[in-house]
Each structure stands twice: as C-alpha cells, then as structure tokens.
Scaffold this motif. Sequence first.
Motif, PDB file in Angstrom:
ATOM      1  N   SER A   1       0.825  -1.211   0.000  1.00 44.90           N
ATOM      2  CA  SER A   1       0.000   0.000   0.000  1.00 44.90           C
ATOM      3  C   SER A   1       0.856   1.256   0.000  1.00 44.90           C
ATOM      4  O   SER A   1       0.577   2.211  -0.725  1.00 44.90           O
ATOM      5  CB  SER A   1      -0.919  -0.007   1.222  1.00 44.90           C
ATOM      6  OG  SER A   1      -1.837   1.060   1.169  1.00 44.90           O
ATOM      7  N   LEU A   2       1.918   1.271   0.813  1.00 45.22           N
ATOM      8  CA  LEU A   2       2.801   2.439   0.842  1.00 45.22           C
ATOM      9  C   LEU A   2       3.504   2.617  -0.498  1.00 45.22           C
ATOM     10  O   LEU A   2       3.634   3.738  -1.001  1.00 45.22           O
ATOM     11  CB  LEU A   2       3.833   2.293   1.960  1.00 45.22           C
ATOM     12  CG  LEU A   2       4.784   3.474   2.164  1.00 45.22           C
ATOM     13  CD1 LEU A   2       4.018   4.722   2.591  1.00 45.22           C
ATOM     14  CD2 LEU A   2       5.857   3.137   3.188  1.00 45.22           C
ATOM     15  N   GLY A   3       3.948   1.511  -1.096  1.00 42.60           N
ATOM     16  CA  GLY A   3       4.609   1.591  -2.395  1.00 42.60           C
ATOM     17  C   GLY A   3       3.708   2.111  -3.490  1.00 42.60           C
ATOM     18  O   GLY A   3       4.177   2.674  -4.481  1.00 42.60           O
ATOM     19  N   SER A   4       2.400   1.952  -3.304  1.00 41.37           N
ATOM     20  CA  SER A   4       1.459   2.432  -4.308  1.00 41.37           C
ATOM     21  C   SER A   4       1.205   3.927  -4.227  1.00 41.37           C
ATOM     22  O   SER A   4       0.544   4.493  -5.090  1.00 41.37           O
ATOM     23  CB  SER A   4       0.132   1.685  -4.168  1.00 41.37           C
ATOM     24  OG  SER A   4      -0.556   2.078  -2.991  1.00 41.37           O
ATOM     25  N   GLY A   5       1.714   4.566  -3.160  1.00 43.56           N
ATOM     26  CA  GLY A   5       1.572   6.016  -3.039  1.00 43.56           C
ATOM     27  C   GLY A   5       0.416   6.466  -2.186  1.00 43.56           C
ATOM     28  O   GLY A   5       0.063   7.652  -2.192  1.00 43.56           O
ATOM     29  N   THR A   6      -0.189   5.562  -1.420  1.00 38.67           N
ATOM     30  CA  THR A   6      -1.300   5.933  -0.551  1.00 38.67           C
ATOM     31  C   THR A   6      -0.808   6.774   0.623  1.00 38.67           C
ATOM     32  O   THR A   6       0.340   6.668   1.039  1.00 38.67           O
ATOM     33  CB  THR A   6      -2.006   4.672  -0.047  1.00 38.67           C
ATOM     34  OG1 THR A   6      -2.295   3.814  -1.151  1.00 38.67           O
ATOM     35  CG2 THR A   6      -3.307   5.009   0.650  1.00 38.67           C
ATOM     36  N   SER A   7      -1.694   7.580   1.179  1.00 39.94           N
ATOM     37  CA  SER A   7      -1.337   8.463   2.286  1.00 39.94           C
ATOM     38  C   SER A   7      -1.491   7.751   3.619  1.00 39.94           C
ATOM     39  O   SER A   7      -2.485   7.058   3.849  1.00 39.94           O
ATOM     40  CB  SER A   7      -2.230   9.713   2.265  1.00 39.94           C
ATOM     41  OG  SER A   7      -1.964  10.541   3.374  1.00 39.94           O
ATOM     42  N   GLY A   8      -0.508   7.904   4.476  1.00 39.87           N
ATOM     43  CA  GLY A   8      -0.591   7.328   5.816  1.00 39.87           C
ATOM     44  C   GLY A   8       0.749   7.335   6.505  1.00 39.87           C
ATOM     45  O   GLY A   8       1.794   7.520   5.873  1.00 39.87           O
ATOM     46  N   GLY A   9       0.753   7.109   7.810  1.00 39.99           N
ATOM     47  CA  GLY A   9       1.978   7.164   8.589  1.00 39.99           C
ATOM     48  C   GLY A   9       2.734   5.850   8.588  1.00 39.99           C
ATOM     49  O   GLY A   9       2.159   4.776   8.389  1.00 39.99           O
TER      50      GLY A   9
END
Length: 617
Positions: free
Chosen positions: A351-359
């Motif tokens: 999910s982070l690699g896909s560019g989604t926002s979050g901590g």
Amino acid sequence: MPSEIASGQTTEGLPVAPSLGPALLEARVPPERALVDARVVFICALSIVIAAAAGVVAQALTRLIGFVTNLAFYGRVSSVFVSPAANRLGPLVILVPIAGAVVFGLMARYGSAAIRGHGIPEAMEQVLLNKSRIPARVTVLKPVSAAISIGTGGPFGAEGPIIATGGALGSLLGQLLHTTAVERKTLLAAGAAAGMTATFGSPVSAVLLAVELLLFELRPRSLIPVALAAAAATAVRIAFVGIPPAFAMPNIAQPGEAALAVYVVLGAAVGVAAVAVTKIVYAVEDAFDHLPIHWMWWPAIGAVAVGVCGYFAPHTLGVGYDNIDRILSGDIAGEALLFLGGLKFISWSISLGSGTSGGTLAPLFTIGGALGGLLGEVVARSFPHLGVDPRIAALVGMAAMFAGASRALLASVVFAFETTRQPIGLLPLLGGCTASFLLSCLMMRNTIMTEKIARRGVRVPGEYAADFLDQVTVGLCASKPVVTLNADDLLEAVRGWIAGHGQGSSHQGFPVVDAAGDLVGVVTRRDLLDPERQGSARVRELIRRPVAVAFEDSSLREAADHMVQEEVGRLPVVSRAAPHKPIGMLTRSDLLAAHRRRLDETHVAEQSLSWRTLTRE
C-alpha cells in the motif's frame, strides 16, 4: 552610514565597546550573532499558536478516521475511534480498502499530488528545496485524504498525516507573515512536533524527531520554539484524552547483564530487518512505477493486497495501535504474532509503495514489535537462564525497527519510553536501538525517510556537527604581518614595486592606510594594474567603497558571512582596541585553509602516548 554603527552596535543590536562607536563610523563590521533575540520570542509565540491548532487538528482527524471506519465497516454514524477488525463483512471487506483508494487517487490527481506518501519525506523536501513553503491546499487535503485512506482499512498510522498537517499549518502561517526561510522551517518543525505529540503524548521524542528529520540542526533559536510547541500540544492532548500512556504495557522487571546483552544483539538483528524492510518498500514502489497505467489507480491496486490481508487477518486493517498494545502486553505470541507481523508487512509495504497516504511509525512499530517479540520468545524458551522477557524484547524490536529504518536514534529510544512509561526499558532500548542504528548505517546509504527524495537529487544531511568555522577566531587564521599601501603613494611607484616582486607584492588585495596608519580602504591587484588608470593617480583614488573589516576575535563564520554580505573576497583584520589599525588580512583562501585542521583531526591517526611512557609515569 548605518545608524547602528554610529551608536556602537552591531547590526543585530548587540553592544560593542562604547569607545568603538566613533571609530567605526566609516567601517563595516561583521555582525555578532546572538543565541536568541526578540524575533525568536515572536516565533515562540507563533509556535504555541500552531501547536494549539495542531492539537485540535489531531483530535479532529482521529475522530474523522473513526467516522469513516464506522461508516465503511459497520454501517453506522459515529466518530468513536474503533478498529475495523471486528467487522462482519466477510469477503466483501476486500472491497472497502479498494473503494477508499479510488477516492484517494481522485483527490491526489485533481486536488494535489503532494498528499501522496506518508508526509515526512515530502516535508523534508520542502525544507531543503522550497524554503519550507508547503502548498496551502495540502493543509486540508492531507488530513481528509488520510482519513479516507486509513478509515477504509489502510494499514497506516494516523500520526504521519497529523505530523504532515501540523507542519503544513506552520508553513502556512509562516507564508502569511513576513518570515525568513529559517523561521518558516522552525514553524514547520514546530507544527510537526506538535502533531506527533498530540497523537502519542510524546513531547521529548517529538522534539528529537523534528531535530533529526526536519531541522537538521540543534540551535537555541530553532530548538526553543519547537520545544514550546511540543509542550503546548501536550496540554491540548491532556485536555482531550487525559494523561494515560499511548500504549499500555505491564510493569517489567529490571533485566540482568545477560538479558541486556541479548537485547543488544536482538536490536542488531532488527536493524538488519529494518534495512530489508526499507529496500523492499522501495522495490515495491519501483514496481508500481513500471505499471502502464496512471498513478491515480495505483492505490486501488495496492488496496487489493490490503483487503486480502484484512480478510485473513482483520487486525492488519487500520492504524493498529491496539496491535501494539497486545504485543507489548504479551497477549499475542507464537504463530499468531508471526501471522500478524507478516501480513501487516505485506499489506503496508504494498500500500505504501502504491503512493497511498498514511503514517509509517505505527506499522514499523507493529512489525518491529512482532519480530522482537518472536525473537525474545525463542530465546526465552531456548535459554531460560538468560532471563529474557519477550515483552521487553518486543519493546526493543519496536523501537529498533524505527531506529534502523529512519536513523532517528534518540527519537526512537525516547519515544518507546514516553509512550509506555516504562523507565526500566530505557537501557535495553538504548543498547538495542544503537545496535540497529549501527547496522543500518553500515548497510544502507539512505533511509526510509530519505530514499524517495534522494532519488530526486536532494541531498539530505546525515550528520549534525557544530560549524567548524564558528570555533576558530579570525586572528588565528589571518595572514600576518599585514602588507599595506600608503593612500598618497603614486600608482606608478606601486606598479614598479609589484613588477620588481617586492616583499609581499604577490598578494591579491592590500589594505590602504593614511599617513597616521589608519585604515581607509582596500584595493585589489587588478585595481592597481588596471591599464586605464594613469600612473600619476594616487592609491586613494582607487578606493571605491567603505572598508569592511573583521575583528581579530570574531569567528571565521562571522567573517565568512560578512564577506558574503559585503560581496568581497578579503577583509582587513583589526582589533577592538584600535579598530582603524590593520593587523592582518583574511581571505577566502584563509577560510578554506582553516578546514585543514578539521580534516587532520578527522583523518590523521596518531599515537599520543606510548606504553613505555605510560609505565614510566
């Protein structure tokens, strides 16, 4: 002629000897830098205002995430912060993160692409490249998009968007007012620290994180406002949620020497894992970069993994703060811990690699805590005599994972202490996080926070050392004795002296003095050899500007800044007792040569004491 010189003051308003006022009427002296001044007090006041706003925003975002979670997973209207893990959607749970990711992708494409990612690297980039100017719309879009992403099951912590939003608030206020780039950076860092504090109740680690990842310095004029902002945000948090620690952890016993050694080794192992985690995250990001579709749809693709992992392990959905509580309390262990940590990593990294926002803090703590707890459990079962507590091992793993991935060593140690209120864990934390930090530095060039912007050509400071030029005085490096020219000398005579290679004639600049030996200006070799100047001209006629000088007890940093401000390459050196009598000359070459001592101290190894001498003493 500046009024502050006439009154015997520097440009920052610091008094010098009153007797120097009349003597400095024609000379430009280097400003003496103060640790703090009235402007710092003003920035402190702004930082407190920003902290109060960031504290409220943190609570509002938490409730907004709760609202989206309740609506998406339970079909009810409520702002209570809950975990999605108890949902009864069955296989349909896979669609919830995908729907949220589609909405996020639309917001990123048509609102601002700056909301993509977890926030801290983007804030670092603005500090380093854009004078801490964050676009105003990010202040609104970042928290709203993060609430949708996390509320629909995104495996991120709420702290990243809150930190980014607090930083954006500070930057926005700095842009609305007349502030310098350094002041805007301080306000941005103050807002970010306030956001982290409002989330976790960890003011000291928030300040350290701001220093290590945003300020890149440890100066009173930036540290004081950030510290006050963290303190103010703590007060706001207490007003909303009280004083309990962010993560509940039972009291632990003092570890013995053998257990401490194990925790250090465990921290090193987690440090290696942190390197692997960082590289995998960016490998996933690279894989998304090669997809033949617009990046707007990448979060939806990544959300498929989030939904699938959430179906098999519901506790991987959402912020997962409850997971950290359960890991640190020892309520989850063995295969269940491995299952949770492994699927959380898969879900979060994709999910982070896909560019989604979050901590990234909460996921890293969950993954690191799970790994540390597993390793501690193995050691405790295999070697019970060592006295290893799996809960302490989980605490060390949690902090060591963040220390290795971000290289925010002190922030990691203090954060784990502040969020659990377990002082006995400080020593294992210090040893384990330091070992992780060491392995990370040896094995990885950039961090999970800096790799993204480093790929864009941004150079991120990795060390924070005192300015060497600020430690050396002008008098130690200036060329002496000074070679001066008489103001009434004919240019023809001076040219003859230069052509004859007279003593000192090879210099590129010369102080000019009058008959009394008082400094009246500076001329360069080019001025003296200018063919358009007649040989019958006097040297004083070549002086084109008021003389800029440096005091012999000024620092080289003050002198270097003075050269830049005056746009000159050399400064006559004078004493405060006789400010019109040149005693030396400082050039840019002298400034560079001063670094020889620093290089020698760093690279030249020498034996200062022999064993034979030691035994004699």
